[in-house]
Design a protein around this motif. Structure first.
Motif, short mmCIF file in Angstrom:
data_model
loop_
_atom_site.label_atom_id
_atom_site.label_comp_id
_atom_site.label_asym_id
_atom_site.label_seq_id
_atom_site.Cartn_x
_atom_site.Cartn_y
_atom_site.Cartn_z
N GLY A 1 -29.30 -20.72 -2.10
CA GLY A 1 -28.73 -20.17 -3.33
C GLY A 1 -28.29 -18.73 -3.28
N TYR A 2 -28.24 -18.13 -2.10
CA TYR A 2 -27.80 -16.74 -1.98
C TYR A 2 -26.28 -16.65 -2.00
CZ TYR A 2 -32.44 -15.09 -0.42
OH TYR A 2 -33.78 -14.76 -0.33
N GLU A 3 -25.77 -15.54 -2.50
CA GLU A 3 -24.39 -15.14 -2.24
C GLU A 3 -24.42 -14.31 -0.96
OE1 GLU A 3 -22.88 -13.03 -5.57
OE2 GLU A 3 -22.47 -14.84 -6.73
N VAL A 4 -23.55 -14.63 -0.01
CA VAL A 4 -23.65 -14.06 1.33
C VAL A 4 -22.38 -13.30 1.69
CG1 VAL A 4 -24.05 -14.57 3.77
CG2 VAL A 4 -25.15 -15.98 2.02
N THR A 5 -22.58 -12.15 2.34
CA THR A 5 -21.49 -11.41 2.95
C THR A 5 -21.76 -11.30 4.44
OG1 THR A 5 -21.08 -10.09 0.96
CG2 THR A 5 -20.24 -9.21 3.04
N THR A 6 -20.77 -11.59 5.26
CA THR A 6 -20.90 -11.40 6.70
C THR A 6 -20.24 -10.08 7.09
OG1 THR A 6 -18.88 -12.64 7.17
CG2 THR A 6 -20.96 -13.87 7.15
N PHE A 7 -20.77 -9.45 8.12
CA PHE A 7 -20.23 -8.18 8.60
C PHE A 7 -20.03 -8.29 10.10
CE2 PHE A 7 -21.26 -3.71 10.08
CZ PHE A 7 -20.02 -3.18 9.74
N THR A 8 -18.78 -8.36 10.54
CA THR A 8 -18.45 -8.48 11.96
C THR A 8 -17.23 -7.63 12.27
OG1 THR A 8 -16.87 -10.31 11.83
CG2 THR A 8 -19.21 -10.90 11.82
N ARG A 9 -16.92 -7.54 13.56
CA ARG A 9 -15.73 -6.80 13.98
C ARG A 9 -14.45 -7.61 13.80
NH1 ARG A 9 -17.41 -5.12 19.93
NH2 ARG A 9 -18.20 -7.26 19.82
N GLY A 10 -14.60 -8.88 13.49
CA GLY A 10 -13.43 -9.72 13.29
C GLY A 10 -12.77 -10.18 14.57
N ASN A 11 -13.52 -10.14 15.68
CA ASN A 11 -12.95 -10.53 16.97
C ASN A 11 -12.95 -12.04 17.19
OD1 ASN A 11 -12.59 -7.84 17.53
ND2 ASN A 11 -14.41 -7.66 18.82
N ARG A 12 -13.70 -12.77 16.37
CA ARG A 12 -13.79 -14.22 16.53
C ARG A 12 -13.41 -14.91 15.23
NH1 ARG A 12 -18.09 -12.11 19.35
NH2 ARG A 12 -18.04 -12.56 21.60
N GLU A 13 -13.06 -16.18 15.36
CA GLU A 13 -12.69 -16.96 14.18
C GLU A 13 -13.86 -16.99 13.20
OE1 GLU A 13 -11.21 -21.49 13.02
OE2 GLU A 13 -11.47 -20.90 15.12
N ASN A 14 -13.55 -16.82 11.94
CA ASN A 14 -14.57 -16.82 10.89
C ASN A 14 -14.71 -18.24 10.33
OD1 ASN A 14 -16.26 -16.44 8.72
ND2 ASN A 14 -14.91 -15.03 7.63
N PRO A 15 -15.84 -18.92 10.61
CA PRO A 15 -16.00 -20.29 10.12
C PRO A 15 -16.18 -20.38 8.61
CG PRO A 15 -18.04 -19.54 11.13
CD PRO A 15 -17.01 -18.48 11.39
N PHE A 16 -16.39 -19.23 7.96
CA PHE A 16 -16.61 -19.21 6.51
C PHE A 16 -15.42 -18.63 5.75
CE2 PHE A 16 -20.74 -18.61 8.67
CZ PHE A 16 -21.35 -19.79 8.28
N ALA A 17 -14.26 -18.56 6.42
CA ALA A 17 -13.10 -17.90 5.81
C ALA A 17 -12.72 -18.52 4.47
CB ALA A 17 -11.92 -17.96 6.77
N ALA A 18 -12.87 -19.84 4.36
CA ALA A 18 -12.49 -20.52 3.12
C ALA A 18 -13.71 -21.03 2.35
CB ALA A 18 -11.54 -21.68 3.43
N ARG A 19 -14.87 -20.51 2.69
CA ARG A 19 -16.12 -21.02 2.10
C ARG A 19 -16.45 -20.29 0.82
NH1 ARG A 19 -20.28 -23.41 4.93
NH2 ARG A 19 -21.89 -24.20 3.51
N GLU A 20 -16.67 -21.03 -0.25
CA GLU A 20 -17.06 -20.42 -1.51
C GLU A 20 -18.45 -19.81 -1.38
OE1 GLU A 20 -17.68 -21.70 -6.23
OE2 GLU A 20 -16.85 -23.14 -4.77
N GLY A 21 -18.61 -18.63 -1.91
CA GLY A 21 -19.90 -17.96 -1.87
C GLY A 21 -20.11 -17.08 -0.68
N VAL A 22 -19.10 -16.97 0.20
CA VAL A 22 -19.21 -16.12 1.39
C VAL A 22 -18.07 -15.12 1.42
CG1 VAL A 22 -19.40 -16.03 3.89
CG2 VAL A 22 -20.26 -18.03 2.66
N GLU A 23 -18.40 -13.85 1.45
CA GLU A 23 -17.42 -12.78 1.60
C GLU A 23 -17.54 -12.20 3.02
OE1 GLU A 23 -15.19 -12.08 -0.65
OE2 GLU A 23 -16.04 -13.51 -2.10
N HIS A 24 -16.54 -11.46 3.42
CA HIS A 24 -16.56 -10.87 4.75
C HIS A 24 -16.13 -9.42 4.70
CE1 HIS A 24 -14.72 -9.96 8.80
NE2 HIS A 24 -15.95 -10.31 9.13
N VAL A 25 -16.87 -8.58 5.42
CA VAL A 25 -16.51 -7.18 5.60
C VAL A 25 -16.31 -6.95 7.09
CG1 VAL A 25 -17.22 -4.78 5.35
CG2 VAL A 25 -17.82 -6.44 3.58
N GLU A 26 -15.18 -6.39 7.46
CA GLU A 26 -14.89 -6.15 8.87
C GLU A 26 -15.24 -4.72 9.24
OE1 GLU A 26 -10.89 -6.12 11.57
OE2 GLU A 26 -11.29 -7.94 10.39
N GLY A 27 -15.89 -4.57 10.38
CA GLY A 27 -16.24 -3.24 10.84
C GLY A 27 -17.15 -3.29 12.04
#
Length: 325
Positions: free
Chosen positions: A25-51
């Motif tokens: 039940g968490y809302e999740v943010t991933t933090f990566t450099r963006g060098n690989r495909e993001n499996p959660f790109a279209a997933r509801e409840g998951v945000e992404h921060v690149e860095g």
């Protein structure tokens, strides 16, 4: 709803940690450099921060964007990473560092969090990137967690041994799956008992520690039972409905193919066993091996692991020699 930030949340352990947190039940943010495909790109409840997690300003931006209650740090490979993260996320409800069973500096059975000494780590080792310093660097990260807890940060660490399961880019376990699926005779070196951890169990351990762990504490995680390497082969064969002969070979027999025992993935010359009672006291339970093997075999990509061990031609030479005994 609770929020979580997973540092390195798109490849292996982090990917499973994201799934675990979403299921809880968490809302999740991933933090990566963006060098690989993001499996959660279209997933509801998951945000992404690149860095880049080595950039403290980028970590601070991720904190601002995610506003996390829980931080799971899957890619802290240097002590400096842990020190920086425990400063940036000091006000979060929980910071959990993915350490390693390799942090232990003494070969004893089993290895216990509160008893077994950790590796020392020199300044030179702390800045190194080689596998030779992996254990010392992870150990120093554990000490950084303790130091943070002493400052009032609710920081903890989880220590897994070798991890296996779907999306394992190391392909160490996949080597054995490939051999079982494609050959009737599988050479297994004489080897010591080695604890493994299913990746889904590592993910659930990270959540359990974040929610219920004690600040400054480390928690071993691993399978509930410890099959020997021949037993792992049998488990894989049973799941794949394959009849496979396990051929045991020592250094003398292997030398006929120019093979060293250490050439085989998951080989170890001394038992590596982690005591998991502290984690189990939080209510955590390991997944039954029949389920972990089934999930791993079903996710096995064709040919994965084939290049991780000895050449099959070399193994065939060993098998030929053994037939003459």
């Amino acid at each position: 709803m609770d929020t979580a930030l997973v540092i390195g949340g798109t490849r292996f352990v982090g990917r499973h940690a994201v799934e675990e947190l979403l299921d809880a039940g968490y809302e999740v943010t991933t933090f990566t450099r963006g060098n690989r495909e993001n499996p959660f790109a279209a997933r509801e409840g998951v945000e992404h921060v690149e860095g880049d997690r080595a950039n403290d300003s980028a970590l601070a931006l991720a904190r601002e964007r995610a506003d996390p209650d829980v931080v799971i740090d899957c890619v802290a490979y240097h002590p400096r990473d842990v020190r920086a993260a425990t400063e940036v996320f000091a006000d979060c409800a929980a910071y959990v560092y993915v350490s390693s069973g390799a942090a232990y500096g003494e070969e004893v059975v089993p290895k216990r969090e509160s008893e077994t000494p950790l590796h020392d780590c020199t300044p030179e080792q702390a800045a190194d990137d080689s596998m030779d310093t992996y254990g010392p660097r992870k150990a120093e990260g554990d000490r950084a967690v303790v130091a943070a807890a002493d400052r009032g940060v609710r920081a903890m660490s989880v220590r897994p041994p070798v991890i296996y399961g779907p999306h394992d880019y190391t392909e160490r376990f996949d080597y054995w799956i490939d051999r079982v699926l494609n050959h009737d005779r599988v050479i297994v070196p004489y080897t010591a008992l080695r604890h493994l951890a299913y990746v889904g169990d590592v993910a659930s351990a990270l959540r359990a520690v974040a929610e219920s762990g004690e600040a400054g504490a480390a928690y071993n995680v691993g399978d509930h039972t410890l099959p020997t390497l021949p037993e792992w082969v049998d488990l894989i064969a049973a799941d794949a409905d394959r009849e496979v002969e396990v051929v045991r070979a020592g250094p003398r027999e292997l030398s006929a193919g120019g093979i060293e025992p250490s050439d085989f993935p998951l080989y170890r010359d001394y038992p590596h066993v982690l005591d998991t009672h502290r984690l189990e006291a939080l209510g955590w339970e390991a997944t039954p091996l029949a389920e972990t093997v089934a999930a791993t075999v079903s996710a096995h990509p064709e040919g994965a692991g084939r290049e991780e061990g000895p050449d099959r031609e070399a193994e065939e030479r060993v098998l030929g020699v053994l037939e003459t005994f």
